[in-house]
Design an enzyme around this catalytic site. Structure first.
Site, PDB file in Angstrom:
ATOM      1  N   ASN A 211       0.854  -1.196   0.000  1.00 55.91           N
ATOM      2  CA  ASN A 211       0.000   0.000   0.000  1.00 55.91           C
ATOM      3  C   ASN A 211       0.890   1.246   0.000  1.00 55.91           C
ATOM      4  OD1 ASN A 211       0.545   0.844   2.849  1.00 55.91           O
ATOM      5  ND2 ASN A 211      -0.331  -1.179   3.244  1.00 55.91           N
ATOM      6  N   ASP A 280      -3.936  -6.919   5.482  1.00 57.05           N
ATOM      7  CA  ASP A 280      -4.821  -7.835   6.204  1.00 57.05           C
ATOM      8  C   ASP A 280      -4.784  -9.231   5.594  1.00 57.05           C
ATOM      9  OD1 ASP A 280      -5.870  -6.147   8.174  1.00 57.05           O
ATOM     10  OD2 ASP A 280      -7.168  -5.169   6.699  1.00 57.05           O
ATOM     11  N   LYS A 290       9.190 -17.156 -10.662  1.00 55.11           N
ATOM     12  CA  LYS A 290       8.294 -16.145 -11.234  1.00 55.11           C
ATOM     13  C   LYS A 290       7.138 -16.825 -11.978  1.00 55.11           C
ATOM     14  CE  LYS A 290       8.334 -12.395 -14.541  1.00 55.11           C
ATOM     15  NZ  LYS A 290       9.034 -11.807 -15.656  1.00 55.11           N
ATOM     16  N   PRO A 307      -2.352 -12.425  10.451  1.00 50.13           N
ATOM     17  CA  PRO A 307      -2.648 -12.175  11.871  1.00 50.13           C
ATOM     18  C   PRO A 307      -2.870 -10.684  12.111  1.00 50.13           C
ATOM     19  CG  PRO A 307      -0.308 -12.670  11.551  1.00 50.13           C
ATOM     20  CD  PRO A 307      -0.980 -12.901  10.226  1.00 50.13           C
ATOM     21  N   PHE A 326      -4.174   3.042  14.951  1.00 54.82           N
ATOM     22  CA  PHE A 326      -4.715   3.970  13.964  1.00 54.82           C
ATOM     23  C   PHE A 326      -5.870   3.273  13.262  1.00 54.82           C
ATOM     24  CE2 PHE A 326      -2.195   7.847  12.988  1.00 54.82           C
ATOM     25  CZ  PHE A 326      -1.272   7.745  14.018  1.00 54.82           C
ATOM     26  N   LYS A 344      -9.526  -4.400  19.448  1.00 55.60           N
ATOM     27  CA  LYS A 344      -8.064  -4.555  19.594  1.00 55.60           C
ATOM     28  C   LYS A 344      -7.590  -4.190  21.005  1.00 55.60           C
ATOM     29  CE  LYS A 344      -7.684  -3.613  14.658  1.00 55.60           C
ATOM     30  NZ  LYS A 344      -6.746  -4.124  13.664  1.00 55.60           N
TER      31      LYS A 344
HETATM   32  O1  PMT Z   1       2.761   6.233   6.466  1.00 56.71           O
HETATM   33  P1  PMT Z   1       2.013   7.459   5.951  1.00 56.71           P
HETATM   34  O2  PMT Z   1       2.189   7.639   4.463  1.00 56.71           O
HETATM   35  O3  PMT Z   1       2.332   8.692   6.735  1.00 56.71           O
HETATM   36  O4  PMT Z   1       0.448   7.177   6.143  1.00 56.71           O
HETATM   37  C1  PMT Z   1      -0.098   7.177   7.409  1.00 56.71           C
HETATM   38  C2  PMT Z   1      -1.182   6.101   7.567  1.00 56.71           C
HETATM   39  C3  PMT Z   1      -2.359   6.429   6.666  1.00 56.71           C
HETATM   40  C4  PMT Z   1      -0.620   4.709   7.195  1.00 56.71           C
HETATM   41  C5  PMT Z   1      -1.594   6.120   9.097  1.00 56.71           C
HETATM   42  O5  PMT Z   1      -2.117   7.390   9.382  1.00 56.71           O
HETATM   43  C6  PMT Z   1      -2.642   5.046   9.387  1.00 56.71           C
HETATM   44  O6  PMT Z   1      -3.834   5.258   9.278  1.00 56.71           O
HETATM   45  N1  PMT Z   1      -2.173   3.819   9.805  1.00 56.71           N
HETATM   46  C7  PMT Z   1      -3.005   2.656  10.007  1.00 56.71           C
HETATM   47  C8  PMT Z   1      -3.226   1.923   8.706  1.00 56.71           C
HETATM   48  C9  PMT Z   1      -4.082   0.670   8.895  1.00 56.71           C
HETATM   49  O7  PMT Z   1      -3.610  -0.422   8.663  1.00 56.71           O
HETATM   50  O8  PMT Z   1      -5.263   0.912   9.392  1.00 56.71           O
HETATM   51  P2  PMT Z   1      -6.380  -0.256   9.671  1.00 56.71           P
HETATM   52  O9  PMT Z   1      -7.612   0.517   9.999  1.00 56.71           O
HETATM   53  O10 PMT Z   1      -6.398  -1.201   8.557  1.00 56.71           O
HETATM   54  O11 PMT Z   1      -5.813  -0.983  10.961  1.00 56.71           O
HETATM   55  C10 PMT Z   1      -6.173  -0.602  12.287  1.00 56.71           C
HETATM   56  C11 PMT Z   1      -5.002  -0.801  13.230  1.00 56.71           C
HETATM   57  O12 PMT Z   1      -4.663  -2.191  13.290  1.00 56.71           O
HETATM   58  C12 PMT Z   1      -3.739  -0.047  12.836  1.00 56.71           C
HETATM   59  O13 PMT Z   1      -3.131   0.424  14.006  1.00 56.71           O
HETATM   60  C13 PMT Z   1      -2.893  -1.137  12.165  1.00 56.71           C
HETATM   61  O14 PMT Z   1      -1.487  -0.887  12.358  1.00 56.71           O
HETATM   62  C14 PMT Z   1      -3.323  -2.394  12.886  1.00 56.71           C
HETATM   63  N2  PMT Z   1      -3.294  -3.640  12.096  1.00 56.71           N
HETATM   64  C15 PMT Z   1      -3.963  -3.742  10.924  1.00 56.71           C
HETATM   65  C16 PMT Z   1      -3.947  -4.934  10.230  1.00 56.71           C
HETATM   66  C17 PMT Z   1      -3.245  -6.036  10.773  1.00 56.71           C
HETATM   67  N3  PMT Z   1      -3.222  -7.200  10.146  1.00 56.71           N
HETATM   68  N4  PMT Z   1      -2.603  -5.908  11.936  1.00 56.71           N
HETATM   69  C18 PMT Z   1      -2.615  -4.730  12.605  1.00 56.71           C
HETATM   70  O15 PMT Z   1      -2.015  -4.600  13.672  1.00 56.71           O
END
Ligand code: PMT
Length: 401
Positions: A211, A280, A290, A307, A326, A344
């Site tokens: 991403n 995810d 390849k 996970p 976040f 979480k």
């Molecule tokens: O890096 P930049 O270009 O500055 O961009 C910033 C950002 C947009 C990446 C940042 O502001 C942000 O939103 N980060 C979280 C991105 C994310 O994965 O969001 P989510 O809503 O999908 O996940 C929620 C939380 O679970 C996040 O804290 C994430 O780190 C965590 N997560 C998600 C998926 C996963 N498999 N494991 C996780 O721990």
């Protein structure tokens, strides 16, 4: 009281056309209450006269054109000791290289080498000089020593080129000086883990899913936490922004790597802030060779769930730990973020709508809502660095509650 009141700011000026903007900077600093001394290189005096800086700073401008060389020793030590903050604006590639190597062959470089004050550098130069490997290595060396940088900004340069190289605006430099002078140490004694950047899920040796995360948000938090005295562990995926110097950096590739790094280290940390954007899902099969194009045939790829790192950390949460996540959303921002907060087991979630201009991925600003079990605080657009401090303020308030 203003952060500038009674503080001595030494402004180093090197030879570049942006030196004219430093006049505004000196005047701004004085208006805000700072005592300002100016040290100019010989080349700087070709762009702005010492008399201009003397008039604006109300102190003699120190230059390399000494009438009485015997004052050299006294003066460079005196200013080095008096400085609460040292700013070099504009900073040429030459002064950056000298500082990185510890060369002290004129008044400015000698004073810089002698000072223990925090240092802020506002580079200004031709894009090619800024991006040159030598300059970037020197910048990296200085960053690692704790030197702060602001800019350079992109745009049309005096040499006619377009690109990064313009000195930041005096108002922005003054704000950064204010932030550095007000330096809080409220994270002293706390170990803070921050995740940043994107993961990669590999399909075969040449293809992967990822991403747009640049790491800017997580890095801003890491930098803020370090400046506030925290011991910072940065777990970073793939990023494009400059990596801040912190106590420890752990590099990861995939979400499963992130999971291992974070869960292994979480037990040692007081505060964990997860700004990374982990995938995810991953490919159900990752191929050693390849994948060959099958002319005319559809390629169907199956994916399996990765996970959830934040949820795992939430499950193993220890007393006294503060967990921040976040939420990167494209719809129903608050409802989705609140669901993640509880699922979480987070203390705070920073919700950002990544479809809004000026927010989310790969920009220097963000628009966020801080959500806790107690309520929500929508924030206006601000720099990621400013948001980083707002998040850390909230974390400390939660820990004190
Ligand atoms: O890096 P930049 O270009 O500055 O961009 C910033 C950002 C947009 C990446 C940042 O502001 C942000 O939103 N980060 C979280 C991105 C994310 O994965 O969001 P989510 O809503 O999908 O996940 C929620 C939380 O679970 C996040 O804290 C994430 O780190 C965590 N997560 C998600 C998926 C996963 N498999 N494991 C996780 O721990």
């Amino acid at each position: 009281m203003s952060a500038f009141q009674g503080k001595t700011v030494v402004v180093g000026v090197t030879g570049g056309i942006a030196a004219y903007k430093t006049c505004t900077l000196v005047s701004t600093l004085r208006k805000r209450g700072a005592l300002v001394h100016v040290v100019m290189t010989r080349n700087a005096t070709q762009f702005v006269t010492p008399l201009t800086f003397e008039t604006l700073s109300n102190h003699p401008a120190v230059t390399d054109t000494f009438a009485r060389p015997e004052t050299w020793e006294v003066e460079h030590v005196a200013l080095a000791k008096a400085a609460d903050l040292f700013v070099i604006a504009p900073a040429t590639a030459n002064i950056i290289a000298k500082l990185a190597c510890g060369i002290a062959d004129d008044m400015l470089s000698t004073t810089c080498l002698a000072t223990k004050a925090p240092m802020l550098i506002a580079p200004a130069m031709n894009t090619g000089m800024w991006t040159a490997e030598a300059t970037q290595n020197n910048v990296e060396t200085l960053r690692r020593r704790g030197v702060h940088f602001i800019g350079p900004e992109g745009g049309l340069l005096a040499c006619g080129d377009t690109g990064a190289g313009r000195m930041s605006e005096p108002e922005d430099i003054a704000e950064e000086i204010e932030r550095l002078l007000s330096g809080r140490r409220d994270l002293q004694g706390l170990r803070v883990m921050i995740t940043a950047g994107a993961t990669r899920e590999r399909l075969d040796p040449v293809r992967f899913m990822t991403n747009d995360s640049s790491g800017k948000m997580g890095f801003a938090i890491a930098e803020a936490a370090r400046e506030r005295g925290g011991e910072v562990i940065l777990v970073k995926g793939h990023t494009t922004a400059a990596v801040p110097s912190v106590s420890r950096v752990i590099e990861v590739d995939s979400t499963r790597d992130l999971y291992s790094a974070v869960t292994e280290t979480a037990g040692e940390c007081d505060i964990i802030i997860q700004a990374a954007a982990p995938a995810d899902y991953r490919f159900a099969e990752s191929h050693e060779e390849k994948l060959k194009k099958q002319d005319g045939q559809e390629l169907v790829l199956r994916m399996v769930e990765n996970p959830d790192v934040a949820a795992a950390v939430g499950k193993m949460k220890k007393p006294g730990q503060t967990l921040v996540g976040f939420a990167a959303e494209t719809q129903s921002l608050e409802a989705n973020a609140k669901a993640k907060l509880s699922k979480k087991n987070l203390d705070l979630i920073v919700a950002n709508d990544v479809t809004v201009p000026g927010a989310g991925f790969n920009v220097d600003t963000n628009i966020a809502t801080l959500i806790t079990a107690e309520g929500e605080e929508p924030l206006p657009m601000m720099s990621k660095r400013e948001l980083a401090d707002r998040i850390l303020d909230k974390v400390l308030a939660l820990r004190d509650a």
